[in-house]
Design an enzyme around this catalytic site. Structure first.
Site, short mmCIF file in Angstrom:
data_model
loop_
_atom_site.label_atom_id
_atom_site.label_comp_id
_atom_site.label_asym_id
_atom_site.label_seq_id
_atom_site.Cartn_x
_atom_site.Cartn_y
_atom_site.Cartn_z
N TYR A 35 10.21 -4.70 23.16
CA TYR A 35 8.80 -5.15 23.14
C TYR A 35 8.37 -5.65 24.52
O TYR A 35 7.18 -5.78 24.78
CB TYR A 35 8.56 -6.28 22.11
N HIS A 52 18.41 -2.14 16.63
CA HIS A 52 17.01 -1.84 16.34
C HIS A 52 16.86 -0.58 15.46
O HIS A 52 16.06 -0.57 14.52
CB HIS A 52 16.25 -1.70 17.66
N1 LIG Z 1 12.50 -3.19 13.39
C1 LIG Z 1 11.52 -2.38 13.63
O1 LIG Z 1 11.70 -1.18 13.88
C2 LIG Z 1 10.13 -2.90 13.62
C3 LIG Z 1 9.03 -2.01 13.69
C4 LIG Z 1 7.74 -2.55 13.66
C5 LIG Z 1 7.56 -3.93 13.55
N2 LIG Z 1 8.64 -4.78 13.50
C6 LIG Z 1 8.49 -6.26 13.39
O2 LIG Z 1 7.67 -6.55 12.25
C7 LIG Z 1 6.55 -7.34 12.68
C8 LIG Z 1 5.36 -7.10 11.78
O3 LIG Z 1 5.03 -5.71 11.73
P1 LIG Z 1 3.84 -5.03 12.54
O4 LIG Z 1 3.41 -5.93 13.64
O5 LIG Z 1 4.28 -3.68 12.92
O6 LIG Z 1 2.70 -4.84 11.48
P2 LIG Z 1 1.90 -5.78 10.44
O7 LIG Z 1 2.29 -7.20 10.60
O8 LIG Z 1 2.02 -5.12 9.12
O9 LIG Z 1 0.40 -5.55 10.88
C9 LIG Z 1 -0.15 -6.04 12.07
C10 LIG Z 1 -1.59 -5.55 12.09
O10 LIG Z 1 -2.32 -6.13 11.01
C11 LIG Z 1 -3.43 -6.88 11.52
N3 LIG Z 1 -3.53 -8.12 10.73
C12 LIG Z 1 -2.67 -9.17 10.77
N4 LIG Z 1 -3.05 -10.12 9.89
C13 LIG Z 1 -4.17 -9.66 9.28
C14 LIG Z 1 -5.02 -10.18 8.28
N5 LIG Z 1 -4.79 -11.38 7.72
N6 LIG Z 1 -6.08 -9.44 7.87
C15 LIG Z 1 -6.32 -8.24 8.44
N7 LIG Z 1 -5.54 -7.68 9.39
C16 LIG Z 1 -4.47 -8.39 9.81
C17 LIG Z 1 -3.13 -7.16 12.97
O11 LIG Z 1 -4.31 -7.19 13.74
P3 LIG Z 1 -4.67 -8.46 14.71
O12 LIG Z 1 -3.51 -8.63 15.65
O13 LIG Z 1 -5.91 -8.02 15.38
O14 LIG Z 1 -4.85 -9.63 13.79
C18 LIG Z 1 -2.30 -5.91 13.37
O15 LIG Z 1 -3.17 -4.83 13.69
C19 LIG Z 1 6.36 -6.88 14.13
O16 LIG Z 1 5.48 -7.68 14.85
C20 LIG Z 1 7.79 -6.86 14.60
O17 LIG Z 1 8.24 -8.17 14.85
C21 LIG Z 1 9.91 -4.27 13.54
#
Ligand SMILES: NC(=O)c1ccc[n+]([C@@H]2O[C@H](COP(=O)([O-])OP(=O)(O)OC[C@H]3O[C@@H](n4cnc5c(N)ncnc54)[C@H](OP(=O)(O)O)[C@@H]3O)[C@@H](O)[C@H]2O)c1
Length: 277
Positions: free
Chosen positions: A52, A110
């Site tokens: 990241y 990862h």
């Molecule tokens: N191990 C892996 O391969 C892997 C892959 C992906 C992610 N991850 C981890 O999982 C974490 C979470 O997953 P993610 O970031 O991919 O996706 P997520 O948390 O499912 O979604 C994030 C998105 O949702 C929006 N959002 C957040 N809260 C909201 C709400 N209350 N209402 C409406 N929209 C909302 C955010 O926009 P705004 O920022 O504009 O609020 C952003 O666009 C990551 O940050 C990372 O730490 C791991």
């Protein structure tokens, strides 16, 4: 400060807050501010990764917060090109230097990168890193059933978590059942479907939101908690961080939870783990 966030005891006795804050796609230049906002909102579990590029910002926010180390739970991840043992040992040292920490709480591989056939070596490296005291717990990410079985067969050591894509449109029931059988806890990445899905317009989610006077995002996150997942939604907005942390004033009924689970379409928003090498 007391927190309503429950902790889950992992298979090695380490306790992890069930709700945290993820920083995938958080701009490195903004990370210190955004993680500072998250800590102010009450989050004490931060999920980052070497790839990241924002571990330094996470570390700066932690240092500035003045919070005691044992109040925080920090996860980072080993990137795919560092699976060889020597490289993995150097990688954790690089991550710790960027985070400004002596140890992380959870260190994950990862992706398994199956074409390279080195996920067992990577898992062995993580076990050594734990032995060296540089992480309290070790787990994996994006692993499938056969790969988990292979790690356990090769080392006799079971990952504490498997962090996988999981949301109501992709609820991974078979994998979750296998996790339970092995004593692995499920971490759900993309818990809100990364905002790429129309999850927040789906009938059972909208109806539950109206019934409980909360937002569809809160319903989805509450569903995760009630089916036992560890989650760490990402948001750049302080308002949505606060919203996503405010999950403990309502409870979904068994019927509401089941109706949301039935939204599963076996559809990913991210890559298939076989395709990441
Ligand atoms: N191990 C892996 O391969 C892997 C892959 C992906 C992610 N991850 C981890 O999982 C974490 C979470 O997953 P993610 O970031 O991919 O996706 P997520 O948390 O499912 O979604 C994030 C998105 O949702 C929006 N959002 C957040 N809260 C909201 C709400 N209350 N209402 C409406 N929209 C909302 C955010 O926009 P705004 O920022 O504009 O609020 C952003 O666009 C990551 O940050 C990372 O730490 C791991």
């Amino acid at each position: 400060m007391t927190s309503d966030v429950p902790t889950i005891t992992l298979n090695d006795g380490i306790e992890i807050p069930q709700l945290g804050f993820g920083v995938f796609k958080v701009d490195p230049a903004e990370t210190e501010r955004i993680v500072t906002d998250a800590l102010e909102a009450g989050y004490r579990h931060i999920d980052t990764a070497a790839i990241y590029g924002n571990e330094e910002g996470v570390g700066a926010a932690i240092a500035k917060s003045g919070l005691a180390r044992d109040e925080l739970f920090v996860t980072t991840k080993l990137w795919n090109d560092r699976h060889q043992k020597d490289s993995a040992h150097a990688a954790i040292d690089e991550s710790l230097a960027k985070l400004g920490l002596e140890h992380v709480d959870l260190y994950l591989t990862h992706w398994p990168t199956p074409a390279k056939k080195d996920y067992v070596e990577a898992w062995e490296a993580l076990l050594e890193i734990k032995e060296a005291g540089k992480t309290r717990s070790v787990g994996v990410s994006n692993h499938q059933i056969a790969q988990l079985d292979e790690l356990v067969a090769a080392t006799g050591q079971t990952p504490s978590v498997n962090q996988v894509e999981l949301h109501p449109a992709f609820s991974q029931l078979e994998l979750r059942i296998h996790h339970q059988k092995l004593g692995i806890h499920t971490e759900a990445w993309g818990p809100l479907g990364q905002g790429k899905y129309d999850l927040f317009d789906r009938g059972p989610i909208v109806e539950a939101a109206e019934a409980h006077g909360v937002t569809p995002a809160q319903v989805v996150l509450r569903w995760h908690l009630q089916i036992g997942n560890i989650v760490f939604p990402k948001s750049n907005s302080k308002h949505r961080m606060v919203e996503n942390f405010d999950l403990f004033g309502f409870e979904l009924s068994a019927g509401e939870t089941a109706a949301i689970s039935l939204l599963d379409e076996n559809k990913r928003v991210g890559s298939h783990p076989d395709d990441v090498n």
